[in-house]
Scaffold this motif. Structure first.
Motif, PDB file in Angstrom:
ATOM      1  N   LYS A  20       0.793  -1.049   0.000  1.00 14.66           N
ATOM      2  CA  LYS A  20       0.022  -0.164  -0.077  1.00 14.66           C
ATOM      3  C   LYS A  20       0.956   1.342  -0.087  1.00 14.66           C
ATOM      4  O   LYS A  20       2.083   1.359   0.638  1.00 14.66           O
ATOM      5  CB  LYS A  20      -0.779   0.058   1.278  1.00 14.66           C
ATOM      6  N   SER A  23      -2.752   0.811  -4.138  1.00 13.51           N
ATOM      7  CA  SER A  23      -2.137  -0.595  -3.688  1.00 13.51           C
ATOM      8  C   SER A  23      -2.008  -1.444  -4.866  1.00 13.51           C
ATOM      9  O   SER A  23      -2.638  -1.388  -5.868  1.00 13.51           O
ATOM     10  CB  SER A  23      -3.265  -1.210  -2.838  1.00 13.51           C
ATOM     11  N   SER A  72      -2.688  16.366  -3.765  1.00 15.61           N
ATOM     12  CA  SER A  72      -3.899  16.074  -4.621  1.00 15.61           C
ATOM     13  C   SER A  72      -3.757  16.128  -6.119  1.00 15.61           C
ATOM     14  O   SER A  72      -4.718  15.677  -6.888  1.00 15.61           O
ATOM     15  CB  SER A  72      -5.189  16.799  -3.946  1.00 15.61           C
ATOM     16  N   SER A  96       0.558  12.771  -0.980  1.00 16.62           N
ATOM     17  CA  SER A  96       0.036  13.906  -0.041  1.00 16.62           C
ATOM     18  C   SER A  96      -0.570  14.760  -1.337  1.00 16.62           C
ATOM     19  O   SER A  96      -1.330  15.509  -0.854  1.00 16.62           O
ATOM     20  CB  SER A  96       1.127  14.441   0.901  1.00 16.62           C
ATOM     21  N   ASN A 104      -7.616   4.894  -4.798  1.00 19.98           N
ATOM     22  CA  ASN A 104      -8.442   5.598  -4.014  1.00 19.98           C
ATOM     23  C   ASN A 104      -8.186   7.144  -4.068  1.00 19.98           C
ATOM     24  O   ASN A 104      -7.538   7.555  -3.184  1.00 19.98           O
ATOM     25  CB  ASN A 104      -8.991   4.930  -2.670  1.00 19.98           C
ATOM     26  N   LYS A 105      -8.897   7.905  -4.929  1.00 16.09           N
ATOM     27  CA  LYS A 105      -8.374   9.281  -5.164  1.00 16.09           C
ATOM     28  C   LYS A 105      -8.869  10.164  -3.807  1.00 16.09           C
ATOM     29  O   LYS A 105      -8.097  10.831  -3.280  1.00 16.09           O
ATOM     30  CB  LYS A 105      -8.879   9.884  -6.314  1.00 16.09           C
ATOM     31  N   THR A 106      -9.930   9.816  -3.194  1.00 16.44           N
ATOM     32  CA  THR A 106     -10.332  10.636  -2.119  1.00 16.44           C
ATOM     33  C   THR A 106      -9.556  10.302  -0.911  1.00 16.44           C
ATOM     34  O   THR A 106      -9.245  11.177  -0.207  1.00 16.44           O
ATOM     35  CB  THR A 106     -11.752  10.022  -1.644  1.00 16.44           C
ATOM     36  N   ALA A 107      -9.145   9.179  -0.697  1.00 14.47           N
ATOM     37  CA  ALA A 107      -8.194   8.687   0.293  1.00 14.47           C
ATOM     38  C   ALA A 107      -6.754   9.071   0.226  1.00 14.47           C
ATOM     39  O   ALA A 107      -5.880   8.917   0.856  1.00 14.47           O
ATOM     40  CB  ALA A 107      -8.446   7.296   0.723  1.00 14.47           C
ATOM     41  N   LYS A 108      -6.452   9.303  -1.107  1.00 12.40           N
ATOM     42  CA  LYS A 108      -5.191   9.224  -1.730  1.00 12.40           C
ATOM     43  C   LYS A 108      -4.235   8.191  -1.357  1.00 12.40           C
ATOM     44  O   LYS A 108      -3.010   8.364  -0.620  1.00 12.40           O
ATOM     45  CB  LYS A 108      -4.646  10.840  -1.137  1.00 12.40           C
ATOM     46  N   HIS A 109      -5.040   6.914  -1.810  1.00 14.36           N
ATOM     47  CA  HIS A 109      -3.789   5.838  -1.311  1.00 14.36           C
ATOM     48  C   HIS A 109      -4.138   4.901  -2.765  1.00 14.36           C
ATOM     49  O   HIS A 109      -5.259   4.838  -3.246  1.00 14.36           O
ATOM     50  CB  HIS A 109      -3.897   5.152  -0.113  1.00 14.36           C
ATOM     51  N   THR A 120       0.529   5.591  -0.004  1.00 14.75           N
ATOM     52  CA  THR A 120      -0.053   6.881   0.365  1.00 14.75           C
ATOM     53  C   THR A 120       0.423   7.963  -0.236  1.00 14.75           C
ATOM     54  O   THR A 120       1.824   8.030  -0.288  1.00 14.75           O
ATOM     55  CB  THR A 120      -0.720   7.289   1.554  1.00 14.75           C
TER      56      THR A 120
END
Lengths: 115, 115
Positions: free
Chosen positions: A22, A74, A28, A26, A67-72, A24
């Protein structure tokens, strides 16, 4: 500036099991997310990538989800094989209107697949 | 065959020596990069170039210098090597005809040891 966090740093699985790494990010504004594989003593090689307008991409046993909303995002490897043993790097960058930022890499995950 | 060539593959030198790490690509790429990879795996961008006569510093401060006199050639020079420069140095390129700048292709690397 962009910062990419990658977890775990090491991962050991039995042959045939699945592996998940995974990352993440920072910034956007990042819209390109590649994964590189580096086998011992060899050069990093691109194995799969995904853009921000896509949620999932598959290529045989490997897949990447975003997942763009959560910025992660995998990396998923199914039915792992000993030849999947390597260091995997995630990365992120932005690109708009002909301009392109440099890739920012995560710190890498050493995957070991035990026979 | 289109590739990125780095020489030497291994280099052991004494402190204070001047060294040049060679990188040439026959990929037809515009952008070239130098990364430093520490034993902990992490990739640090130290220099990059958009094309001839263009050089930029990367995210990691480095005492090395680079030049880009020809599109295909991007050498890295250390004027006075120190033990702290011991590392693997990876050259990369991107942005060929019909390709985007974001997909990096790496060379095999130079493992530098300064005694």
């Amino acid at each position: 500036g962009e910062n990419v966090e990658q977890h775990p740093s090491t991962l050991s699985v039995q042959e045939g099991d699945s592996a998940v790494i995974k990352c993440t990010y920072s910034d956007s504004a990042s819209n390109y997310f590649p994964w590189y594989k580096q086998e011992l003593g060899k050069r990093p090689q691109l194995i799969i990538d995904i853009r921000s307008n896509v949620g999932e991409k598959k290529d045989q046993r490997i897949a990447v989800t975003l997942n763009k909303t959560a910025k992660h995002f995998s990396l998923h490897i199914t039915e792992t094989q000993p030849e999947d043993s390597a260091v995997y790097f995630c990365a992120a960058s932005w690109g708009y209107g002909g301009s392109q930022g440099n890739l920012i890499f995560g710190k890498g995950t050493k995957l070991s697949v035990k026979p | 065959e289109a590739d990125i060539y780095q020489t030497p593959r291994y280099l052991v030198i004494g402190t204070g020596k001047k060294i040049t790490l060679e990188c040439s690509q026959t990929m037809g790429h515009d952008k070239m990069y130098w990364y430093q990879q520490d034993p902990g795996m992490e990739l640090h961008l130290i220099h990059y170039s958009y094309g001839v006569n263009s050089t930029e510093k990367g995210d990691l401060s480095s005492e090395s210098t680079v030049s880009r006199i020809r599109t295909e050639h991007f050498p890295l020079t250390l004027e006075s090597a120190r033990p702290s420069h011991t590392s693997q140095y990876l050259c990369a390129s991107s942005g060929g005809p019909g390709q985007t700048l974001e997909k990096l292709f790496f060379g095999s690397g130079t493992q530098l040891s300064v005694l």
